[in-house]
Design an enzyme around this catalytic site. Structure first.
Site, short mmCIF file in Angstrom:
data_model
loop_
_atom_site.label_atom_id
_atom_site.label_comp_id
_atom_site.label_asym_id
_atom_site.label_seq_id
_atom_site.Cartn_x
_atom_site.Cartn_y
_atom_site.Cartn_z
N HIS A 1 -1.07 10.44 -2.63
CA HIS A 1 -2.21 9.92 -2.18
C HIS A 1 -3.42 10.92 -2.70
O HIS A 1 -4.42 10.51 -2.51
CB HIS A 1 -2.19 9.57 -0.69
CG HIS A 1 -3.43 8.98 -0.30
ND1 HIS A 1 -4.27 9.82 0.51
CD2 HIS A 1 -4.12 7.95 -0.36
CE1 HIS A 1 -5.35 9.00 0.86
NE2 HIS A 1 -5.06 7.72 0.26
N HIS B 1 0.78 -1.30 -0.02
CA HIS B 1 0.07 -0.04 0.15
C HIS B 1 0.96 1.15 0.06
O HIS B 1 1.62 1.57 1.09
CB HIS B 1 -0.70 -0.14 1.19
CG HIS B 1 -1.91 0.97 1.33
ND1 HIS B 1 -1.66 2.17 2.62
CD2 HIS B 1 -2.94 1.46 0.68
CE1 HIS B 1 -2.76 2.92 2.38
NE2 HIS B 1 -3.40 2.56 1.36
O1 G3P Z 1 -6.44 1.68 -2.93
C1 G3P Z 1 -6.55 0.99 -2.00
C2 G3P Z 1 -6.46 2.04 -0.67
O2 G3P Z 1 -5.33 2.70 -0.73
C3 G3P Z 1 -7.81 2.88 -0.55
O3 G3P Z 1 -7.65 3.89 0.15
O4 G3P Z 1 -7.32 6.13 0.60
O5 G3P Z 1 -5.38 4.54 0.88
O6 G3P Z 1 -6.14 5.12 -1.11
P1 G3P Z 1 -6.52 4.97 0.08
CA CA Z 2 -4.97 3.92 -2.93
#
Ligand code: G3P
Ligand code: CA
Length: 406
Positions: free
Chosen positions: A117, A75
């Site tokens: 992000h 992530h």
């Molecule tokens: O894209 C999966 C996850 O990353 C979604 O949440 O806010 O971290 O982009 P975010």
């Molecule tokens: Ca994401």
């Protein structure tokens, strides 16, 4: 989606796997690993060696069948250990064993895709220290929320490249601040080139997992993301079913648009049950995420997506104290609709764990993240987004071992 307790005992799980063949596509996906070596990316012969009939139909033909199952998705890179969405975070994620590295995409004023992000870069860069950009600080409403900061669409790429990334969560991840200032904001093109280079040097396929951030907003200001993303995937040789990129968005219309541009696997992201995709809010579509996780909603998403990326709360909800409630039926329901599940986000720190897996009272201390990851694997997910690649890889090895894989 309804709630039901799940039996976590290995004996129960093995039995479930043996009897799951005709239940649903994704359940078959889980069963695909049983008795077979995990198929590591570049090794298509290993994938071919799986027992016929046990491959998950939803993945066959998408290219996803060339990846291990379940997937470990880094992530924003190894963001538990390095400032997120930097080449340093991606490099470490691959060293720790990630199958896939995730990028969130936003645009610059001159139309370049960069990896952040969110378009507000106040929290993750040193922009506040740049006196020359003090006048760019502003307040905007993004997807209905007023935000104050500095926004990528107000900078050229050359200007953005003078900034440096920093740790988003210094309170929980003080050690990561050691790397503040080390890396610039990467362009998406750089990350594609990095993935291609690492695929060659590591001798395995490095996959990307690419999210369009605020796609309706960026289209509304003349900087649409999807066409640029498709162009970059084609340039880097990552477009199509033989490409190495999974596409994701919280906005269904973004995935639908991407489906017309490139034939890569697509994952519909889902936030909490009372939320709405922002393109629904714009179009007057009244459905919420609670509607989308019904069997009818899941069938609708299966018309343009190969899977869903739900918050873990949609699978394993918690009460006000953070204690796990009975697991929902979402895994079975999504699999029955032919959809994979890649929930988000698994992190080592107590503050991000269900109370059942916390250790001690320090929110920044590590809890039993391996146990939590194992819980999700046992629940039948097809992978998940993790800030801590290494612990998720360990939990997956435990899961495979418990089920006789490899
Ligand atoms: O894209 C999966 C996850 O990353 C979604 O949440 O806010 O971290 O982009 P975010
Ligand atoms: Ca994401």
């Amino acid at each position: 989606m309804t709630h039901r307790p799940i039996d976590q005992s290995p004996a129960s799980r093995r039995s479930f796997l043996r009897t799951s063949g005709a239940v649903g596509l994704g359940v078959a996906a889980l069963g695909a690993g049983v008795g077979a070596q995990p198929a590591f990316a570049d090794d298509s012969s290993a994938a071919e060696a799986r027992p016929t009939g046990t491959r998950p139909p939803v993945r066959t033909g998408t290219g996803l069948d060339r990846l291990p199952h379940p997937l470990v998705v880094a992530h924003r890179g190894a963001s538990g250990y390095r400032p997120e969405e930097t080449l340093g975070a991606y490099e470490l994620a691959l060293e720790l064993g990630a199958d896939v590295i995730e990028q969130d995409l936003v645009a610059t004023r001159d139309g370049h895709l960069v990896v952040r992000h969110e378009n507000n870069i106040a929290e993750t860069t040193d922009v506040a220290d740049h006196a020359e950009f003090a006048g760019r600080r502003t307040t905007k409403t993004i997807d209905g929320t007023p935000l104050t900061g500095w926004f990528t669409e107000d900078f050229t790429l050359a200007e953005l490249r003078t900034l440096r990334a920093k740790e988003r969560l210094p309170q929980q991840r003080q050690r990561n601040t050691l790397y503040d200032g080390r890396w610039p904001i990467p362009t998406f093109r750089e990350v594609v080139d990095f993935a291609n280079a690492r695929s060659r040097t590591l001798g395995r396929q490095v996959w990307l997992y690419v999210e369009t951030k605020h796609p309706s907003y960026f289209r509304s200001i003349g900087l649409p993301l999807e066409e640029r993303l498709a162009d970059e995937l084609r340039r880097g040789g990552l477009a199509g079913r033989r490409g190495r990129a999974i596409l994701q968005s919280f906005e269904p219309s973004s995935l639908q648009r991407l489906a017309k541009l490139v034939d890569n696997p697509r994952i519909q992201l889902l936030n909490g049950p009372t939320t709405q995709p922002y393109d629904f809010a714009l179009s007057g579509d009244k459905r919420t995420v609670a509607d989308l996780v019904t069997p009818a909603g899941l069938r609708w998403m299966a018309g343009f997506a190969h899977g869903i990326g739900p918050t873990t709360q949609l699978i394993a909800p918690t009460d006000a104290a953070g204690k796990l409630l009975p697991t929902t039926t979402l895994v079975a329901d999504a699999h029955a609709a032919g959809l994979l599940l890649h929930p988000w986000t698994v992190r080592n720190e107590n503050t991000f764990l269900p109370a059942d897996f916390r250790r001690g009272t320090d929110p920044a201390a590590y809890g039993d993240a391996i146990g939590w990851a194992r819980f999700l694997y046992e629940a039948g997910v097809d992978g998940f987004f993790t800030d801590n690649t290494d612990t998720s890889v360990l939990a997956r090895a435990d899961f495979w071992s418990a089920h006789g894989v490899g």
